[in-house]
Write an enzyme that holds these catalytic residues in place. Structure first.
Site, PDB file in Angstrom:
ATOM      1  N   ASP A 188       0.857  -1.174   0.000  1.00 32.46           N
ATOM      2  CA  ASP A 188       0.000   0.000   0.000  1.00 32.46           C
ATOM      3  C   ASP A 188       0.907   1.244   0.000  1.00 32.46           C
ATOM      4  OD1 ASP A 188      -2.145   1.728   0.068  1.00 32.46           O
ATOM      5  OD2 ASP A 188      -3.240   0.621   1.595  1.00 32.46           O
TER       6      ASP A 188
HETATM    7  C1  BGC Z   1      -5.070   3.242   0.472  1.00 32.14           C
HETATM    8  C2  BGC Z   1      -5.330   2.313  -0.668  1.00 32.14           C
HETATM    9  C3  BGC Z   1      -5.228   3.039  -1.985  1.00 32.14           C
HETATM   10  C4  BGC Z   1      -3.878   3.733  -2.071  1.00 32.14           C
HETATM   11  C5  BGC Z   1      -3.690   4.508  -3.356  1.00 32.14           C
HETATM   12  C6  BGC Z   1      -3.787   4.038   0.282  1.00 32.14           C
HETATM   13  O1  BGC Z   1      -3.626   5.002   1.252  1.00 32.14           O
HETATM   14  O2  BGC Z   1      -5.000   2.509   1.672  1.00 32.14           O
HETATM   15  O3  BGC Z   1      -6.588   1.723  -0.535  1.00 32.14           O
HETATM   16  O4  BGC Z   1      -5.397   2.148  -3.032  1.00 32.14           O
HETATM   17  O5  BGC Z   1      -3.763   4.637  -0.993  1.00 32.14           O
HETATM   18  O6  BGC Z   1      -4.599   5.536  -3.430  1.00 32.14           O
END
Ligand code: BGC
Length: 782
Positions: free
Chosen positions: A281
């Protein structure tokens, strides 16, 4: 309709049909990847492991340079063909011309916003949810995107967690059905087609189980609970051929997912045979230092790559640290190659090596206007949104409303075209969204009979407002009325007094149900409860339209309102869909995919709990039983609950046998009758319970459901087949077993009000048991 039929096909794809989809390395693909890997320098390989976006540390120009220098494998948050083309052109200037892929958070639609995850799940309508995903894929790929960071499949049983809004709710079975359908619909028949996008399911694993519902918090959970209740949706994604899996931010029994070898290598790769790409993530590799499992970012990068994290999102750690780690021998080039192979494999599956511009096209095909109305799918969005609405109360048939009535539309969310889109609404435009006020105005068609008052702000707390309005956001997500709260309330009461009926649109600003948006209270924020009381005091019929991304504790409001409609955040066409239900052009059919607690102190409240040694019995309450003495027993609204404008009657349950032999099937049937005056849909739900297992089993577990449409007076037999497979669960030794013994089977239109029978799963090795088929009795006769 034709689109819907095509989508239904994907839902039914068999495992064999998935061969050739991502994850299956054909020989040709393996040869191609070997050959390419053989030509790559270590720096080029490390570049492939980086997935970045334009942001504070990385300007657009720097990113373009990195792409041209083979230092970046994927780009996210770039949506739009011309901008994507600029990046792909840069990749084509790189030494080996390896294409970049483009990813985005397409969670519930892209240009057309569909309802948020909880709303989609409330439809209990797999083909409709599939259709929303197929449209999302069409719109996303038409914007040059190759990958979407969805479906979000985290089981959530704590409504304090703001991200509960994004997922399918509390139940592993229901969530798995939506997950597999969405993965197939996003990825289409073949990933290499221009209209297919790679799904990156998330957040592996257990993100929704963060302690106390506090985002990013830790998870401590028994393995059997994990396997039984939390992991199935991720596995369903894998079984459906998902191309990528994003890891979660949380620690799982002490070990962060991002450095969790067991999770990635043993469970995902080895047990589930996942062959695709793993992504961290956002910044999660560097975050390993915060978790306290790495002293430095170098150690963090080492732990992540060794655990099996192929790509680092928002990366600097892989870029800065992997070269030295390989040089020192701490990370081997084989370990790097393994990760690079997964990235290149995804690009291969996506068809990018054959045509890096597959989803970008050439400039002549670019839309003149990026948010051209013709790029939206409004009728499909309205159709799905109607199905996502859940009628929670309808006293004295307060709903549906008459279009000849005058309606006071009141509340801080009534005119909001921003909130109705929900969070993670990708690039859907608020200007193209239909608010509840808009929808009601369209339905009534006479502006003089649609009155409006704001009534209250969503919050008066400056700290909350600061939280919701990111610094510099223009316009701010949440608007604040310059008038005093007293003036707003007074105006609302005056407006309500002039109308035949009041529709109060209340709930949460969308930013309250988002990443980082955990709440310690589940009541209506700000002065909205006061507003509802004041509206009630006018004596006018009062309809609450709830807009929120989590279960709320609204017992008081439930008691005073005549009708309550849960609308979640229902997307671009939300206002029209809500009006369809309010005025009876659509008979509501949604059912809750998550339990509503009466108060925050009842959390966790979920339907599939264990019975305990002293279950509370409403009929014979004991002082010493498993409940809160200062709160009514049970949830405010149970899982699976939702009313209709018509009445459905469910007959007693009949079983084809009271004995189930391994290898055979048992049929459980009810007759459902529409005894009301309107045609309508409802969801018939099947639950089971093991009554004498080696571990205590939940009082109910969903094992099947069917959504049926019945005309007035029509009745239909609804049958479910149960086999030994449906009775399997993970025992204390983590073996998936069906244990011989008595089972209860229950069928109903929600999880609380069910018809019950019992049967026995026969142990082929022992005597035949005859079960006394009386739910009240626990006697077994040999
Ligand atoms: C979130 C994800 C997301 C990613 C990109 C992260 O902070 O937890 O769900 O896909 O950001 O936006």
């Amino acid at each position: 309709m034709r689109l819907l039929a095509a989508i239904t096909l994907y839902v039914g794809l068999s495992a064999q049909a998935i061969a050739g989809m991502p994850g299956t390395e054909t020989e040709e693909k393996a040869r191609f990847l070997d050959d390419l890997l053989g030509q790559m320098t270590l720096a080029e390989k490390i570049g492939q492991l980086r997935l970045n976006c334009i942001g504070p540390g990385l300007t657009r120009e720097q990113m373009l340079e990195e792409v041209a220098a083979s230092a970046l494998g994927g780009v996210f948050y770039v949506a739009g063909r011309s901008e994507a083309r600029a990046f792909q052109d840069a990749a084509m200037r790189s030494r080996l011309k390896i294409p970049v892929f483009f990813a985005y958070d397409v969670i519930h639609g892209h240009r057309t916003a569909f309802p948020i995850g909880l709303g989609l799940a409330s439809s209990w309508d797999v083909p409709s949810v599939s259709m929303s995903a197929r449209i999302a894929a069409l719109e996303a790929s038409a914007d040059g995107l190759d990958m979407v960071f969805s479906p979000m499949v985290d089981i959530a049983r704590d409504p304090r967690w703001g991200r509960a809004s994004e997922g399918w709710g509390e139940d592993a079975y229901l969530a798995s059905r939506f997950t597999e359908a969405v993965v197939r619909s996003l990825q289409g028949p073949r990933l290499s087609e221009a209209s297919s996008v790679m799904a990156s399911s998330k957040h592996f694993a257990l993100y929704g189980a963060a302690e106390g519902g506090r985002d990013f918090n830790s998870v401590d959970m028994s393995l059997s609970k994990m396997y039984q209740d939390y992991l199935p949706p991720y596995q369903a994604a894998v079984n459906a051929g998902v191309g990528a899996m994003m890891l979660s931010y949380v620690t799982i029994n002490g070990v962060p997912a991002t450095s969790n070898r067991w999770l990635i290598r043993d469970v995902l790769r080895s047990q589930w045979q996942f062959k695709g790409l793993t992504l961290s993530d956002f910044n999660a590799v560097a975050d390993l230092v915060s978790h306290g499992v790495a002293r430095t970012r170098r150690e963090a990068a080492m732990r992540a790559i060794k655990a099996g994290v192929n790509m680092s999102m928002s990366d600097t750690a892989y870029r800065d640290e992997l070269p030295a780690l390989v040089k020192s021998g701490a990370v081997t080039e084989e370990e790097i190659d393994e990760a690079v192979r997964a990235v290149l494999g995804a690009k291969y599956d996506l068809g990018l090596f054959k045509d890096p511009y597959l989803r970008i096209g050439d400039a002549s095909g670019d839309p003149a206007q990026i948010d051209d109305e013709r790029r939206l799918h409004r009728s499909e969005a309205r159709d799905v949104a109607r199905k996502s609405l859940v009628l929670l109360k309808n006293q004295n048939a307060a709903l549906p409303l008459k279009k000849t009535a005058s309606v006071a539309v009141v509340g801080p969310l009534a005119k909001s075209r921003v909130d109705i889109l929900g969070t993670w609404s990708s690039i859907a435009s608020p200007a193209q969204a239909v608010s509840v006020y808009d929808g009601i105005s369209h339905a009534i068609g006479d502006p003089k009979r649609v009155l409006y008052a704001r009534g209250a702000d969503i919050s008066d707390d400056p700290a909350v407002l600061d939280y919701l309005n990111a610094p510099g956001a223009n316009p701010p997500d949440v608007e604040v009325d310059p008038r005093t709260p007293e003036n707003m309330l007074k105006e609302a009461v005056e407006v309500a007094s002039q109308a035949d009926v009041v529709v109060a649109v209340v709930g949460e600003a969308r930013g309250m149900s988002h990443e980082g948006a955990s709440r310690s209270s589940l009541t209506l924020p700000g002065r909205q409860s006061l507003l509802i009381q004041a509206l009630k005091a006018t004596g006018k019929p009062l309809v609450l339209v709830l807009m929120n991304g989590r279960p709320l504790s609204i017992g008081q409001e439930h008691d005073i309102a005549d009708a309550v409609l849960e609308t979640w955040y229902s997307g671009t066409e939300g206002g029209n869909a809500i009006a369809d239900v309010l005025f009876g052009d659509y008979n509501p059919s949604g059912k809750l995919p998550i339990t509503f607690p009466r108060s925050v102190g009842q959390i966790p409240t979920y339907y599939s709990h264990l019975n305990t040694s002293r279950p509370f019995k409403v009929s014979t309450p004991l002082a010493a039983s498993s409940r809160y003495f200062d709160e009514d027993y049970g949830p405010l609204y149970p899982f699976g609950f939702g009313l209709s404008y018509t009445q459905f009657d469910v007959s007693e349950l009949t079983l084809s046998s009271t004995i189930l032999k391994p290898g055979e099937r048992l049929r459980a049937s009810v007759v459902v009758k529409n005894s009301g005056k309107r045609a309508g849909e409802t969801v018939v739900q099947l639950y089971i319970r093991g009554l004498s297992a080696s571990v205590s089993r939940p009082v109910k577990e969903l094992k099947g459901f069917e959504k049926i449409m019945l005309q007035p007076g029509e009745e239909r037999v609804v049958s479910f087949q149960l086999s030994e497979e449906d009775l399997k669960y993970y025992n204390a030794q983590l073996e998936r077993v069906a244990e011989p013994g008595p089972f209860s089977v229950m069928v109903g239109l929600d999880s609380r009000d069910v018809k019950e029978q019992r049967f026995e799963l026969l142990d082929p090795a022992s005597d035949h048991y005859v079960f006394d088929n009386n739910p009240g009795a626990s006697r077994m006769m040999k």
